[in-house]
Design a protein around this motif. Structure first.
Motif, PDB file in Angstrom:
ATOM      1  N   ARG A 199      11.484  15.001  11.774  1.00  0.00           N
ATOM      2  CA  ARG A 199      11.866  15.972  10.756  1.00  0.00           C
ATOM      3  C   ARG A 199      11.946  15.400   9.346  1.00  0.00           C
ATOM      4  N   LEU A 200      11.692  14.106   9.184  1.00  0.00           N
ATOM      5  CA  LEU A 200      11.694  13.549   7.832  1.00  0.00           C
ATOM      6  C   LEU A 200      10.493  14.076   7.045  1.00  0.00           C
ATOM      7  N   PRO A 201      10.642  14.287   5.737  1.00  0.00           N
ATOM      8  CA  PRO A 201       9.526  14.810   4.934  1.00  0.00           C
ATOM      9  C   PRO A 201       8.383  13.810   4.855  1.00  0.00           C
ATOM     10  N   ASP A 202       7.182  14.324   4.741  1.00  0.00           N
ATOM     11  CA  ASP A 202       5.975  13.478   4.707  1.00  0.00           C
ATOM     12  C   ASP A 202       5.714  13.009   3.276  1.00  0.00           C
ATOM     13  N   VAL A 203       6.584  12.125   2.785  1.00  0.00           N
ATOM     14  CA  VAL A 203       6.465  11.633   1.411  1.00  0.00           C
ATOM     15  C   VAL A 203       5.597  10.382   1.378  1.00  0.00           C
ATOM     16  N   ALA A 204       5.057  10.089   0.209  1.00  0.00           N
ATOM     17  CA  ALA A 204       4.278   8.862   0.014  1.00  0.00           C
ATOM     18  C   ALA A 204       5.237   7.712  -0.265  1.00  0.00           C
ATOM     19  N   LEU A 205       5.044   6.597   0.453  1.00  0.00           N
ATOM     20  CA  LEU A 205       5.931   5.441   0.329  1.00  0.00           C
ATOM     21  C   LEU A 205       5.112   4.166   0.165  1.00  0.00           C
ATOM     22  N   PRO A 206       5.634   3.192  -0.588  1.00  0.00           N
ATOM     23  CA  PRO A 206       4.994   1.869  -0.628  1.00  0.00           C
ATOM     24  C   PRO A 206       5.420   1.054   0.595  1.00  0.00           C
TER      25      PRO A 206
ATOM     26  N   ARG B 209       0.849  -1.200   0.000  1.00  0.00           N
ATOM     27  CA  ARG B 209       0.000   0.000   0.000  1.00  0.00           C
ATOM     28  C   ARG B 209       0.881   1.245   0.000  1.00  0.00           C
ATOM     29  N   GLU B 210       0.486   2.249  -0.763  1.00  0.00           N
ATOM     30  CA  GLU B 210       1.201   3.526  -0.733  1.00  0.00           C
ATOM     31  C   GLU B 210       0.506   4.440   0.269  1.00  0.00           C
ATOM     32  N   ILE B 211       1.263   4.905   1.252  1.00  0.00           N
ATOM     33  CA  ILE B 211       0.727   5.728   2.333  1.00  0.00           C
ATOM     34  C   ILE B 211       1.723   6.847   2.593  1.00  0.00           C
ATOM     35  N   ARG B 212       1.215   7.999   2.964  1.00  0.00           N
ATOM     36  CA  ARG B 212       2.111   9.082   3.364  1.00  0.00           C
ATOM     37  C   ARG B 212       2.755   8.730   4.700  1.00  0.00           C
ATOM     38  N   LEU B 213       4.043   9.033   4.816  1.00  0.00           N
ATOM     39  CA  LEU B 213       4.831   8.557   5.944  1.00  0.00           C
ATOM     40  C   LEU B 213       4.227   8.936   7.294  1.00  0.00           C
ATOM     41  N   HIS B 214       3.879  10.203   7.475  1.00  0.00           N
ATOM     42  CA  HIS B 214       3.492  10.666   8.806  1.00  0.00           C
ATOM     43  C   HIS B 214       2.145  10.121   9.272  1.00  0.00           C
ATOM     44  N   THR B 215       1.338   9.612   8.364  1.00  0.00           N
ATOM     45  CA  THR B 215       0.048   9.025   8.746  1.00  0.00           C
ATOM     46  C   THR B 215       0.071   7.505   8.671  1.00  0.00           C
ATOM     47  N   SER B 216       1.221   6.910   8.429  1.00  0.00           N
ATOM     48  CA  SER B 216       1.304   5.460   8.251  1.00  0.00           C
ATOM     49  C   SER B 216       1.357   4.740   9.594  1.00  0.00           C
ATOM     50  N   PRO B 217       0.806   3.516   9.662  1.00  0.00           N
ATOM     51  CA  PRO B 217       0.966   2.699  10.879  1.00  0.00           C
ATOM     52  C   PRO B 217       2.428   2.453  11.213  1.00  0.00           C
ATOM     53  N   TYR B 218       3.277   2.340  10.195  1.00  0.00           N
ATOM     54  CA  TYR B 218       4.698   2.114  10.454  1.00  0.00           C
ATOM     55  C   TYR B 218       5.303   3.280  11.227  1.00  0.00           C
ATOM     56  N   HIS B 219       4.984   4.503  10.835  1.00  0.00           N
ATOM     57  CA  HIS B 219       5.518   5.689  11.514  1.00  0.00           C
ATOM     58  C   HIS B 219       5.096   5.691  12.970  1.00  0.00           C
ATOM     59  N   ARG B 220       3.822   5.383  13.231  1.00  0.00           N
ATOM     60  CA  ARG B 220       3.335   5.355  14.615  1.00  0.00           C
ATOM     61  C   ARG B 220       4.044   4.269  15.422  1.00  0.00           C
ATOM     62  N   SER B 221       4.228   3.098  14.801  1.00  0.00           N
ATOM     63  CA  SER B 221       4.890   1.996  15.496  1.00  0.00           C
ATOM     64  C   SER B 221       6.341   2.329  15.814  1.00  0.00           C
ATOM     65  N   LEU B 222       7.059   2.917  14.852  1.00  0.00           N
ATOM     66  CA  LEU B 222       8.458   3.267  15.081  1.00  0.00           C
ATOM     67  C   LEU B 222       8.582   4.343  16.157  1.00  0.00           C
ATOM     68  N   ALA B 223       7.690   5.335  16.134  1.00  0.00           N
ATOM     69  CA  ALA B 223       7.712   6.379  17.171  1.00  0.00           C
ATOM     70  C   ALA B 223       7.482   5.769  18.553  1.00  0.00           C
ATOM     71  N   HIS B 224       6.579   4.793  18.621  1.00  0.00           N
ATOM     72  CA  HIS B 224       6.308   4.129  19.904  1.00  0.00           C
ATOM     73  C   HIS B 224       7.538   3.349  20.374  1.00  0.00           C
ATOM     74  N   ARG B 225       8.219   2.660  19.451  1.00  0.00           N
ATOM     75  CA  ARG B 225       9.423   1.904  19.819  1.00  0.00           C
ATOM     76  C   ARG B 225      10.530   2.831  20.313  1.00  0.00           C
ATOM     77  N   ILE B 226      10.662   4.008  19.689  1.00  0.00           N
ATOM     78  CA  ILE B 226      11.664   4.974  20.149  1.00  0.00           C
ATOM     79  C   ILE B 226      11.304   5.486  21.545  1.00  0.00           C
ATOM     80  N   ALA B 227      10.029   5.789  21.756  1.00  0.00           N
ATOM     81  CA  ALA B 227       9.590   6.271  23.067  1.00  0.00           C
ATOM     82  C   ALA B 227       9.854   5.225  24.154  1.00  0.00           C
TER      83      ALA B 227
END
Length: 415
Positions: free
Chosen positions: A271-278, A236-254
Protein backbone atom coordinates in the motif's frame (compact mmCIF):
# COMPACT_ATOMS: atom_id res chain seq x y z
CA UNK A 1 23.53 -23.41 35.04
CA UNK A 2 21.48 -20.60 33.53
CA UNK A 3 21.31 -19.79 29.82
CA UNK A 4 24.35 -17.52 30.02
CA UNK A 5 26.62 -20.07 31.69
CA UNK A 6 25.51 -22.63 29.10
CA UNK A 7 26.36 -20.14 26.35
CA UNK A 8 29.75 -19.56 27.96
CA UNK A 9 30.67 -23.24 28.14
CA UNK A 10 29.41 -23.86 24.59
CA UNK A 11 31.49 -20.93 23.37
CA UNK A 12 34.53 -22.33 25.17
CA UNK A 13 34.24 -25.51 23.12
CA UNK A 14 34.39 -23.43 19.93
CA UNK A 15 37.32 -21.23 20.97
CA UNK A 16 39.22 -23.92 22.80
CA UNK A 17 38.35 -27.42 21.49
CA UNK A 18 39.97 -28.82 24.64
CA UNK A 19 36.94 -27.31 26.41
CA UNK A 20 36.38 -25.00 29.34
CA UNK A 21 35.39 -25.66 32.94
CA UNK A 22 33.61 -23.05 35.04
CA UNK A 23 34.69 -22.73 38.65
CA UNK A 24 35.74 -20.37 41.41
CA UNK A 25 39.07 -18.73 41.96
CA UNK A 26 40.31 -21.36 44.36
CA UNK A 27 39.14 -24.33 42.29
CA UNK A 28 41.70 -26.66 40.83
CA UNK A 29 42.20 -26.12 37.07
CA UNK A 30 42.19 -29.03 34.61
CA UNK A 31 45.48 -30.88 34.66
CA UNK A 32 47.69 -31.00 31.61
CA UNK A 33 48.72 -34.28 30.03
CA UNK A 34 52.41 -35.14 30.14
CA UNK A 35 52.23 -36.08 26.46
CA UNK A 36 51.15 -32.60 25.31
CA UNK A 37 53.64 -30.89 22.97
CA UNK A 38 55.59 -27.96 24.43
CA UNK A 39 53.69 -24.68 24.01
CA UNK A 40 50.31 -26.42 23.99
CA UNK A 41 50.38 -27.90 27.47
CA UNK A 42 49.66 -24.81 29.57
CA UNK A 43 46.31 -24.51 31.31
CA UNK A 44 44.73 -21.10 30.72
CA UNK A 45 42.52 -19.27 33.16
CA UNK A 46 40.01 -16.55 32.23
CA UNK A 47 37.72 -14.21 34.11
CA UNK A 48 34.09 -13.89 32.90
CA UNK A 49 33.19 -10.28 33.73
CA UNK A 50 31.11 -9.31 35.61
CA UNK A 51 30.29 -13.00 36.32
CA UNK A 52 29.75 -16.39 34.71
CA UNK A 53 25.99 -15.81 35.03
CA UNK A 54 26.20 -12.51 33.13
CA UNK A 55 29.34 -12.61 30.95
CA UNK A 56 30.01 -9.54 28.84
CA UNK A 57 33.77 -9.86 28.46
CA UNK A 58 36.23 -12.70 29.05
CA UNK A 59 39.68 -11.62 30.19
CA UNK A 60 42.97 -13.45 30.82
CA UNK A 61 43.79 -13.83 34.50
CA UNK A 62 47.56 -14.00 34.08
CA UNK A 63 48.04 -10.91 31.88
CA UNK A 64 46.74 -7.84 33.66
CA UNK A 65 47.96 -5.49 30.91
CA UNK A 66 45.85 -7.30 28.30
CA UNK A 67 42.88 -7.52 30.68
CA UNK A 68 42.97 -3.79 31.47
CA UNK A 69 43.32 -2.94 27.79
CA UNK A 70 40.39 -5.20 26.94
CA UNK A 71 38.09 -3.51 29.46
CA UNK A 72 39.04 -0.05 28.17
CA UNK A 73 38.67 -0.98 24.49
CA UNK A 74 35.24 -2.55 24.83
CA UNK A 75 33.90 0.42 26.82
CA UNK A 76 34.29 2.83 23.88
CA UNK A 77 31.04 4.56 22.81
CA UNK A 78 29.16 3.29 25.88
CA UNK A 79 27.11 5.34 28.33
CA UNK A 80 28.72 7.44 31.06
CA UNK A 81 27.73 4.98 33.80
CA UNK A 82 29.17 2.07 31.82
CA UNK A 83 32.40 3.97 31.23
CA UNK A 84 32.70 4.70 34.96
CA UNK A 85 32.30 0.99 35.74
CA UNK A 86 34.86 0.19 33.04
CA UNK A 87 37.33 2.70 34.53
CA UNK A 88 36.99 1.07 37.96
CA UNK A 89 37.52 -2.38 36.47
CA UNK A 90 40.51 -1.16 34.47
CA UNK A 91 42.09 0.17 37.66
CA UNK A 92 41.38 -3.11 39.43
CA UNK A 93 43.08 -5.11 36.69
CA UNK A 94 46.02 -2.72 36.40
CA UNK A 95 46.62 -3.00 40.16
CA UNK A 96 46.25 -6.76 40.20
CA UNK A 97 43.18 -6.67 42.49
CA UNK A 98 40.60 -7.85 39.95
CA UNK A 99 41.33 -11.60 40.28
CA UNK A 100 40.76 -11.24 44.02
CA UNK A 101 37.47 -9.38 43.59
CA UNK A 102 36.02 -11.42 40.70
CA UNK A 103 35.73 -15.03 41.78
CA UNK A 104 34.28 -16.83 38.73
CA UNK A 105 36.80 -18.56 36.48
CA UNK A 106 36.79 -20.26 33.12
CA UNK A 107 39.56 -22.87 33.15
CA UNK A 108 40.67 -23.98 29.68
CA UNK A 109 42.40 -27.32 29.37
CA UNK A 110 45.62 -28.00 27.47
CA UNK A 111 45.67 -28.37 23.71
CA UNK A 112 45.63 -26.29 20.56
CA UNK A 113 43.49 -23.16 20.98
CA UNK A 114 42.26 -20.13 19.07
CA UNK A 115 45.33 -18.26 20.37
CA UNK A 116 47.61 -20.74 18.62
CA UNK A 117 45.71 -20.36 15.34
CA UNK A 118 45.82 -16.55 15.51
CA UNK A 119 49.51 -16.50 16.43
CA UNK A 120 50.24 -18.74 13.46
CA UNK A 121 48.15 -16.64 11.05
CA UNK A 122 49.69 -13.36 12.23
CA UNK A 123 53.18 -14.75 12.86
CA UNK A 124 53.43 -13.26 16.35
CA UNK A 125 52.46 -14.03 19.93
CA UNK A 126 48.84 -13.17 20.66
CA UNK A 127 46.89 -12.60 23.87
CA UNK A 128 43.11 -12.23 23.59
CA UNK A 129 40.33 -10.41 25.42
CA UNK A 130 36.82 -11.37 24.32
CA UNK A 131 33.71 -9.22 24.06
CA UNK A 132 30.34 -11.02 24.12
CA UNK A 133 27.76 -8.30 24.63
CA UNK A 134 24.14 -8.90 25.66
CA UNK A 135 22.08 -11.86 24.43
CA UNK A 136 20.77 -11.42 20.89
CA UNK A 137 20.48 -13.54 17.78
CA UNK A 138 23.63 -12.16 16.13
CA UNK A 139 25.72 -12.41 19.30
CA UNK A 140 29.21 -13.63 18.52
CA UNK A 141 32.62 -13.36 20.16
CA UNK A 142 34.70 -10.35 19.14
CA UNK A 143 38.32 -10.92 20.08
CA UNK A 144 40.66 -8.05 20.86
CA UNK A 145 44.11 -9.23 19.79
CA UNK A 146 46.99 -7.94 21.86
CA UNK A 147 50.70 -8.44 22.23
CA UNK A 148 51.78 -9.86 25.62
CA UNK A 149 52.72 -6.29 26.56
CA UNK A 150 49.15 -5.13 25.90
CA UNK A 151 49.57 -3.39 22.54
CA UNK A 152 46.60 -3.72 20.17
CA UNK A 153 47.14 -5.84 17.04
CA UNK A 154 43.59 -5.99 15.69
CA UNK A 155 40.19 -7.59 16.15
CA UNK A 156 38.94 -11.05 15.21
CA UNK A 157 35.38 -12.28 14.73
CA UNK A 158 34.26 -15.88 14.80
CA UNK A 159 30.93 -17.26 13.61
CA UNK A 160 29.41 -19.62 16.17
CA UNK A 161 26.08 -20.55 14.55
CA UNK A 162 24.37 -20.32 11.16
CA UNK A 163 23.45 -16.63 11.43
CA UNK A 164 26.74 -15.37 12.85
CA UNK A 165 28.74 -17.52 10.42
CA UNK A 166 26.84 -15.92 7.54
CA UNK A 167 27.54 -12.46 8.95
CA UNK A 168 31.27 -13.14 9.40
CA UNK A 169 31.53 -14.35 5.81
CA UNK A 170 29.53 -11.32 4.61
CA UNK A 171 31.84 -8.93 6.46
CA UNK A 172 34.88 -10.66 5.00
CA UNK A 173 33.47 -10.12 1.50
CA UNK A 174 32.55 -6.52 2.35
CA UNK A 175 36.04 -5.64 3.62
CA UNK A 176 37.58 -7.12 0.47
CA UNK A 177 35.32 -4.97 -1.68
CA UNK A 178 35.83 -1.86 0.45
CA UNK A 179 39.61 -2.19 0.14
CA UNK A 180 39.31 -0.75 -3.39
CA UNK A 181 36.47 1.67 -2.68
CA UNK A 182 36.74 5.45 -2.72
CA UNK A 183 35.46 6.89 0.56
CA UNK A 184 36.97 10.39 0.78
CA UNK A 185 36.22 11.03 4.47
CA UNK A 186 35.81 7.49 5.85
CA UNK A 187 38.43 5.00 7.05
CA UNK A 188 37.49 1.31 6.91
CA UNK A 189 39.44 -1.43 8.74
CA UNK A 190 41.81 -3.44 6.59
CA UNK A 191 41.24 -7.19 6.33
CA UNK A 192 44.31 -8.92 7.78
CA UNK A 193 43.30 -12.59 7.68
CA UNK A 194 40.34 -14.73 6.65
CA UNK A 195 40.06 -18.43 7.31
CA UNK A 196 38.46 -20.97 9.62
CA UNK A 197 38.92 -22.12 13.18
CA UNK A 198 37.36 -25.33 14.48
CA UNK A 199 35.14 -25.42 11.34
CA UNK A 200 33.86 -21.88 12.00
CA UNK A 201 34.56 -18.83 9.79
CA UNK A 202 37.18 -16.47 11.20
CA UNK A 203 38.23 -12.99 10.13
CA UNK A 204 40.88 -10.68 11.50
CA UNK A 205 40.84 -6.94 10.80
CA UNK A 206 43.02 -4.06 11.84
CA UNK A 207 42.09 -1.88 14.79
CA UNK A 208 41.00 1.63 13.85
CA UNK A 209 42.49 4.59 15.78
CA UNK A 210 39.43 5.08 17.95
CA UNK A 211 39.87 6.44 21.46
CA UNK A 212 40.03 9.66 23.43
CA UNK A 213 40.69 11.71 20.28
CA UNK A 214 37.48 10.56 18.58
CA UNK A 215 33.84 11.17 19.40
CA UNK A 216 30.38 10.49 18.06
CA UNK A 217 29.78 12.11 14.69
CA UNK A 218 28.02 15.43 14.46
CA UNK A 219 24.83 15.62 12.44
CA UNK A 220 26.75 16.89 9.41
CA UNK A 221 29.45 14.22 9.76
CA UNK A 222 26.80 11.51 10.04
CA UNK A 223 25.03 12.65 6.90
CA UNK A 224 28.31 12.89 4.98
CA UNK A 225 28.99 9.28 5.99
CA UNK A 226 25.53 8.26 4.84
CA UNK A 227 26.04 9.87 1.44
CA UNK A 228 29.54 8.51 0.87
CA UNK A 229 28.43 4.99 1.78
CA UNK A 230 25.42 5.35 -0.50
CA UNK A 231 27.79 6.31 -3.33
CA UNK A 232 29.61 2.96 -3.06
CA UNK A 233 27.01 1.91 -5.61
CA UNK A 234 25.96 4.11 -8.51
CA UNK A 235 22.89 5.93 -7.21
CA UNK A 236 19.84 5.41 -9.41
CA UNK A 237 16.39 6.96 -9.15
CA UNK A 238 13.73 4.28 -9.66
CA UNK A 239 10.03 4.13 -8.93
CA UNK A 240 9.47 2.05 -5.81
CA UNK A 241 7.11 -0.60 -7.16
CA UNK A 242 9.35 -1.47 -10.11
CA UNK A 243 12.64 -1.38 -8.17
CA UNK A 244 14.80 -4.46 -7.49
CA UNK A 245 14.73 -3.45 -3.83
CA UNK A 246 10.92 -3.70 -3.69
CA UNK A 247 11.02 -7.17 -5.26
CA UNK A 248 13.75 -8.31 -2.88
CA UNK A 249 11.93 -7.02 0.21
CA UNK A 250 8.66 -8.64 -0.90
CA UNK A 251 10.51 -11.94 -1.35
CA UNK A 252 12.07 -11.66 2.14
CA UNK A 253 8.62 -11.02 3.66
CA UNK A 254 7.17 -14.01 1.79
CA UNK A 255 10.02 -16.16 3.15
CA UNK A 256 8.76 -15.45 6.68
CA UNK A 257 6.08 -18.05 5.96
CA UNK A 258 3.39 -18.26 8.61
CA UNK A 259 4.89 -15.73 11.02
CA UNK A 260 1.98 -13.73 12.45
CA UNK A 261 3.56 -10.39 11.52
CA UNK A 262 4.11 -11.25 7.83
CA UNK A 263 0.64 -10.30 6.48
CA UNK A 264 0.82 -6.83 8.05
CA UNK A 265 4.30 -6.24 6.59
CA UNK A 266 3.20 -7.45 3.16
CA UNK A 267 0.11 -5.22 3.25
CA UNK A 268 2.12 -2.20 4.37
CA UNK A 269 4.61 -2.66 1.53
CA UNK A 270 1.85 -3.17 -1.04
CA UNK A 271 0.00 0.00 0.00
CA UNK A 272 2.97 2.38 -0.05
CA UNK A 273 2.78 4.99 -2.84
CA UNK A 274 4.79 4.31 -6.00
CA UNK A 275 7.15 7.27 -5.59
CA UNK A 276 10.52 7.73 -7.28
CA UNK A 277 13.42 7.15 -4.87
CA UNK A 278 17.22 7.28 -5.11
CA UNK A 279 18.75 3.84 -4.43
CA UNK A 280 22.34 3.07 -3.47
CA UNK A 281 24.40 1.27 -0.81
CA UNK A 282 23.89 1.27 2.93
CA UNK A 283 26.04 0.08 5.85
CA UNK A 284 23.10 -1.69 7.44
CA UNK A 285 24.03 -1.13 11.10
CA UNK A 286 25.40 2.39 11.43
CA UNK A 287 25.14 3.15 15.16
CA UNK A 288 27.21 4.92 17.81
CA UNK A 289 28.96 1.57 18.45
CA UNK A 290 30.19 1.28 14.86
CA UNK A 291 31.35 4.80 14.00
CA UNK A 292 33.63 7.43 15.52
CA UNK A 293 34.81 10.77 14.19
CA UNK A 294 37.45 13.43 14.36
CA UNK A 295 36.74 16.89 12.90
CA UNK A 296 38.18 15.71 9.58
CA UNK A 297 37.51 11.98 9.37
CA UNK A 298 35.08 9.22 10.26
CA UNK A 299 36.06 5.68 11.23
CA UNK A 300 33.42 3.06 10.43
CA UNK A 301 33.51 -0.64 11.24
CA UNK A 302 31.16 -3.69 11.49
CA UNK A 303 30.33 -3.97 7.79
CA UNK A 304 28.61 -7.36 8.05
CA UNK A 305 25.26 -6.05 6.74
CA UNK A 306 26.57 -3.93 3.86
CA UNK A 307 24.02 -3.92 1.02
CA UNK A 308 24.14 -2.29 -2.39
CA UNK A 309 20.48 -1.73 -3.15
CA UNK A 310 18.50 0.35 -0.62
CA UNK A 311 16.74 3.72 -0.52
CA UNK A 312 18.95 6.68 0.31
CA UNK A 313 18.64 7.62 3.97
CA UNK A 314 18.33 4.19 5.61
CA UNK A 315 21.65 4.58 7.47
CA UNK A 316 20.60 7.97 8.88
CA UNK A 317 17.30 6.52 10.08
CA UNK A 318 19.01 3.51 11.66
CA UNK A 319 21.51 5.64 13.56
CA UNK A 320 18.80 8.00 14.77
CA UNK A 321 16.44 5.23 15.89
CA UNK A 322 19.14 3.56 17.96
CA UNK A 323 19.99 6.89 19.58
CA UNK A 324 16.39 7.72 20.44
CA UNK A 325 15.52 4.39 22.05
CA UNK A 326 18.39 4.56 24.57
CA UNK A 327 15.97 6.07 27.11
CA UNK A 328 13.09 3.74 26.27
CA UNK A 329 11.67 2.10 23.16
CA UNK A 330 8.16 3.57 22.97
CA UNK A 331 8.96 7.24 23.77
CA UNK A 332 12.13 6.98 21.69
CA UNK A 333 10.26 5.76 18.62
CA UNK A 334 7.73 8.58 18.93
CA UNK A 335 10.58 11.11 18.96
CA UNK A 336 12.21 9.31 16.03
CA UNK A 337 9.13 9.92 13.87
CA UNK A 338 9.97 13.62 13.92
CA UNK A 339 13.77 13.58 14.25
CA UNK A 340 14.18 10.95 11.53
CA UNK A 341 12.04 13.00 9.15
CA UNK A 342 14.15 16.08 9.88
CA UNK A 343 17.32 14.16 9.05
CA UNK A 344 15.94 13.04 5.69
CA UNK A 345 14.83 16.58 4.89
CA UNK A 346 18.29 17.99 5.65
CA UNK A 347 19.71 19.89 2.64
CA UNK A 348 22.54 17.34 2.32
CA UNK A 349 20.11 14.45 1.82
CA UNK A 350 17.64 16.49 -0.20
CA UNK A 351 20.48 17.63 -2.45
CA UNK A 352 21.32 13.98 -3.17
CA UNK A 353 17.86 13.44 -4.68
CA UNK A 354 15.44 12.48 -1.91
CA UNK A 355 12.29 14.59 -2.33
CA UNK A 356 10.46 15.82 0.74
CA UNK A 357 7.16 14.12 -0.19
CA UNK A 358 8.96 10.74 -0.31
CA UNK A 359 10.33 10.96 3.25
CA UNK A 360 7.44 9.08 4.98
CA UNK A 361 7.71 6.35 2.36
CA UNK A 362 11.43 5.87 3.03
CA UNK A 363 10.79 5.79 6.79
CA UNK A 364 8.06 3.19 6.34
CA UNK A 365 10.30 1.10 4.07
CA UNK A 366 13.06 1.23 6.66
CA UNK A 367 10.73 -0.10 9.38
CA UNK A 368 9.42 -2.87 7.10
CA UNK A 369 13.02 -3.83 6.27
CA UNK A 370 14.07 -3.75 9.94
CA UNK A 371 11.07 -5.82 11.07
CA UNK A 372 11.76 -8.40 8.36
CA UNK A 373 15.41 -8.62 9.44
CA UNK A 374 14.50 -9.09 13.10
CA UNK A 375 11.93 -11.77 12.30
CA UNK A 376 14.32 -13.72 10.06
CA UNK A 377 17.06 -13.49 12.69
CA UNK A 378 14.63 -14.44 15.49
CA UNK A 379 15.82 -11.53 17.58
CA UNK A 380 12.80 -11.65 19.89
CA UNK A 381 13.60 -15.20 20.99
CA UNK A 382 17.17 -14.05 21.74
CA UNK A 383 16.06 -11.04 23.80
CA UNK A 384 16.82 -8.22 21.35
CA UNK A 385 15.79 -4.81 22.66
CA UNK A 386 13.86 -3.69 19.57
CA UNK A 387 12.79 -7.15 18.48
CA UNK A 388 9.14 -7.11 19.62
CA UNK A 389 8.00 -5.66 16.29
CA UNK A 390 4.31 -6.24 16.98
CA UNK A 391 4.57 -4.14 20.13
CA UNK A 392 6.01 -0.92 18.70
CA UNK A 393 6.99 -1.21 15.06
CA UNK A 394 3.74 -2.24 13.39
CA UNK A 395 1.64 0.52 15.04
CA UNK A 396 4.21 3.15 14.03
CA UNK A 397 4.37 1.66 10.55
CA UNK A 398 0.61 2.09 10.12
CA UNK A 399 0.97 5.78 11.01
CA UNK A 400 3.85 6.25 8.58
CA UNK A 401 1.94 4.52 5.81
CA UNK A 402 -0.88 7.03 6.23
CA UNK A 403 1.60 9.91 6.19
CA UNK A 404 3.21 8.52 3.03
CA UNK A 405 -0.12 8.31 1.23
CA UNK A 406 -1.10 11.83 2.31
CA UNK A 407 2.25 13.34 1.19
CA UNK A 408 2.04 11.55 -2.16
CA UNK A 409 -1.51 12.83 -2.75
CA UNK A 410 -0.52 16.38 -1.85
CA UNK A 411 2.50 16.20 -4.18
CA UNK A 412 0.30 15.03 -7.09
CA UNK A 413 -2.18 17.84 -6.41
CA UNK A 414 0.59 20.43 -6.27
CA UNK A 415 2.07 19.07 -9.48
Amino acid sequence: MNGETTYLTDLAEVLWPCGGLLGRGADRAPQREETEPPGEAEVREYLPVPSAHNPRVILPVTNRYAAARGIAAFAQRHSFAQRVRAALLTSAFASGLAPLLLRDRLHVGPGRTIEHALASALDRDVVIAIHLGPPRANRKPVLLLLTPAGRTIGYAKLGVNELTSRLVRAETDALRRLADARLPDITVPRLIHAGEWNRHPLLVQEALPVGDQTDRPTRRQLLRCVLQICDLETVREIRLHTSPYHRSLAHRIAALGDRAEAPALHDALRRLPDVALPFGAWHGDLTRWNVASTPRRAFVWDWERLSFDAPLGFDALHYELNERVQSGVHPGVRRWLDSGARLLRDPLIAGAGLRSDAVPTVMALYLIDLATRYLHDRQLEAGGRLAAVGDWLLPVLAELRERAGQEAREARTAG
